[in-house]
Write an enzyme that holds these catalytic residues in place. Sequence first.
Site, short mmCIF file in Angstrom:
data_model
loop_
_atom_site.label_atom_id
_atom_site.label_comp_id
_atom_site.label_asym_id
_atom_site.label_seq_id
_atom_site.Cartn_x
_atom_site.Cartn_y
_atom_site.Cartn_z
N LYS A 1 -1.69 23.82 -9.49
CA LYS A 1 -1.97 22.33 -9.50
C LYS A 1 -0.80 21.63 -9.96
O LYS A 1 0.00 22.13 -10.76
CB LYS A 1 -3.20 22.04 -10.26
CG LYS A 1 -2.94 22.36 -11.48
CD LYS A 1 -4.53 22.63 -12.48
CE LYS A 1 -4.15 22.67 -13.90
NZ LYS A 1 -5.35 23.26 -14.57
N TYR B 1 19.26 -1.49 -24.67
CA TYR B 1 18.39 -2.56 -24.60
C TYR B 1 18.09 -2.78 -25.90
O TYR B 1 17.66 -1.97 -26.93
CB TYR B 1 17.16 -2.02 -23.77
CG TYR B 1 17.35 -2.42 -21.97
CD1 TYR B 1 17.68 -3.37 -21.51
CD2 TYR B 1 17.20 -0.90 -21.42
CE1 TYR B 1 18.04 -3.58 -20.15
CE2 TYR B 1 17.47 -1.30 -19.89
CZ TYR B 1 17.73 -2.42 -19.57
OH TYR B 1 17.98 -2.51 -18.26
#
Length: 822
Positions: A492, A717
Amino acid sequence: MIQSLIPSQVCEIVHGFLLHGSEAGTINQIIVDSRNVVYPETTLFVALKGAKSDGHAFIEELYQKGVRYFLIKKGSGISITGKEQGAFITCEDPLSGLQLLATYQRQQFKNPVVGITGSNGKTIIKEWLGQILGQRFAVAKSPKSYNSQVGVPLSVFGIAQYHKVAVMEAGISKPSEMIKLANMIQPSLGIFTNIGTAHEEGFFSQDEKLIEKTKLFEKSKFIVYRKDQVKSTRYLEANFEAERLVSWSQEPGATYTLSVKKELDKSKILLLKPDLSLFTFWVPFTDAASLENVRHAIVAALTLGMEAVDIQKGLDHLKAVDMRLTLKTGPNESLIIDDTYNNDLAGLRLALDFMAAQRPKKRKVLFLSDMLQVGDAKAVYEEVAELINHHQIDFVFGVGKEIPVLKDKLSEGSFFCPDTESLLADLDQNQFDNDLILITGARNFGFEKIVNSLQQRIHGTVLEINLNALTHNYNFYKTKLFPDTKVMVMVKAFAYGGGATEIANHLQQLKADYLAVAYTDEGVALREQGITLRIMVLNPMQESFTNLQKYDLEPVVYSPSFFLQLAKFCRNNRSVMKIHLDLDTGMHRLGFEENQVEELTRLIQEYPELNIASLYTHLVGADEGAHQEYSLVQLELFLLMSAKIVEKLDYQPLRHALNSAGIIRYPEYQMEMVRLGIGLYGVEVNGKFDQALKPISTLKTTISQIKNLKKGETVGYSRKGEMLENGKIATIAIGYADGYDRRFSNGKGIVLLNGHSVPVIGNVCMDMCMVDITGVEAKEGDEVTIYGPGISLKELAQRIGTIPYELLTNISSRVKRVYYLD
Ligand SMILES: *Cc1c(COP(=O)(O)O)cnc(C)c1O
């Protein structure tokens, strides 16, 4: 190309019994993999029982293909009626039989054999020594890292009479294995690379490892080792006569003193011989591991009597080799298998096998250079042609002066030209469309240029998946289970980020029993890529019922209402569907609860359209001792609930409850099947067998730019990263959009650069982030490892308070997956 044998000889060698068939006839090949038959009438098939499959199951098929000689296990119950032309030899243990045959073959070879063992570097030293010796002699060497109980015999069968020297490696994983390898290799010269300090499963201590590994050298005339490794030196010097020991070291006192002077991209090795003469060698690398490996190779070559000038010629061609078979993306959906390092028959055979194991594509295309196998060229090309025809290659590009001899021997299309440059001039990407392309050639043909011209450029960040490690982990879990317990593998979420199709394909090769995906679409994609294993779908939705049926997928059913929906769908379509029942014993996610069992059994009886393939439950805390009591309550409740359901059926569904952690902790509850997930991908969440598993994925990127910054300057940033001293940063090409978690900002994350861990500085950006590399030697373009061998996923997950599952599954789909076999 073994020394020919007749069946009665095989009997004698393996202490076997000729059950049936003629004692005469010629055997020229010995194989253990049914896919490798090229010359059926002269092949002996040895039926081995492995973790993956049992060779005895292929005897019928092989007999049909014309194979006539079989070595099988006594009492294996193989029916020989209808196989009157076959010779069947039985013995107690076909693996020992195979090894005895190898020992016999080895004894027929009178030239020197080099045997290499130790914890690291075996394969590289083998390859390099092979190349150096190849300057003067025809060399046989084991392909890739064929160094195991099965790999060594197969390598020995590759030694032919025309070879002047053979180079073999020996690897062991538990005590008592080496003596068998020693019998088969019987090295006249041994190389002891080094001894690792890491605990290896199967050994009590480093001493035990040392004693066991050096058994390889019991009959060796010479043993090459590094003298400044105190522990192994002490042991070797105490246990082997001085005249057999050939040591090297930077320090005086060893047989050879080899000191190193590094330059920018090469190193000078100064060698002082025992007679005090001095030599200089140049090698094209500067890293410590390569320098250690190459010195072993130089000393071994000298000990075998090679001249320094010839050794230098060999060294000139060495490269820090990437010997892995790698899968890359080619033009127009084609897939490239990159094996540009290879140059001999044994390697070609492996590469063709690897090709055969891939998903089918439109055509199989092979790029091949001259074989650099000195010796009987005619016989070698004869065999190359057989191999190519056997593997049904649709088109061959041959490069070199000799290879055109294949022209008349090939059954399909071909194109020949004298060198790689003229081939490149003619090569058009659009010739290829959804093809499988194997590119394999000798080093000096520079086939990496062909790979470069065909390969689709990839964004600097890649996730490398090691399929051998996957096999290793799969087999590790198999050893914790009874032989007939089935294994369902959870693929999965894109196989935990690794790429569902390739991994599913590999699991199909490994003969896993079942796959499980989360959604129907994931199952459909696998079917469309040719996966035929049974597939369970954890979260089927009503809209996908048609596809479940069309693609033969088996949904999980978890509630009475869902059962009814699906049952009615099947009744309306007059069809039957296999389903799996999820029983909720405490997870409280999906699943039937205990008080719904009666209703469920009524429904099952009312709707025979739904056939119960299995019943399962899921443990909430299998990885933690603290939840043991709860787990046991869950398991017992599951047994109780499933018994009530099965009682009403006239067939036996499978039952399964254990995930990866559960297999380790509660093997007594393995029932008929287990569900393997994270363990396959290399993480042992219990922390009990961390060493036994191998990481399968390595996330890598590269340095885009390096900057020197002053104390007090800030990075990124919001000015979060401040330089505390003057220093240096690198911007690397991975950010949170690639799946590099933003929580790694500001020193929480570390990455591996040229052997150093360096911290993230400032905030992680969308496509990039910065790391503080003050004091570390690095240049733009250098590779950076985010996780993989040397930097553990589990530890990284802990640093930001999450679990490895999340890190694995977060890698964005824009990050290229590259698959390889090491
Ligand atoms: C994901 C999953 C597993 C596998 O769990 P691991 O911890 O990765 O081994 C097993 N069973 C079910 C139902 C799952 O959803």
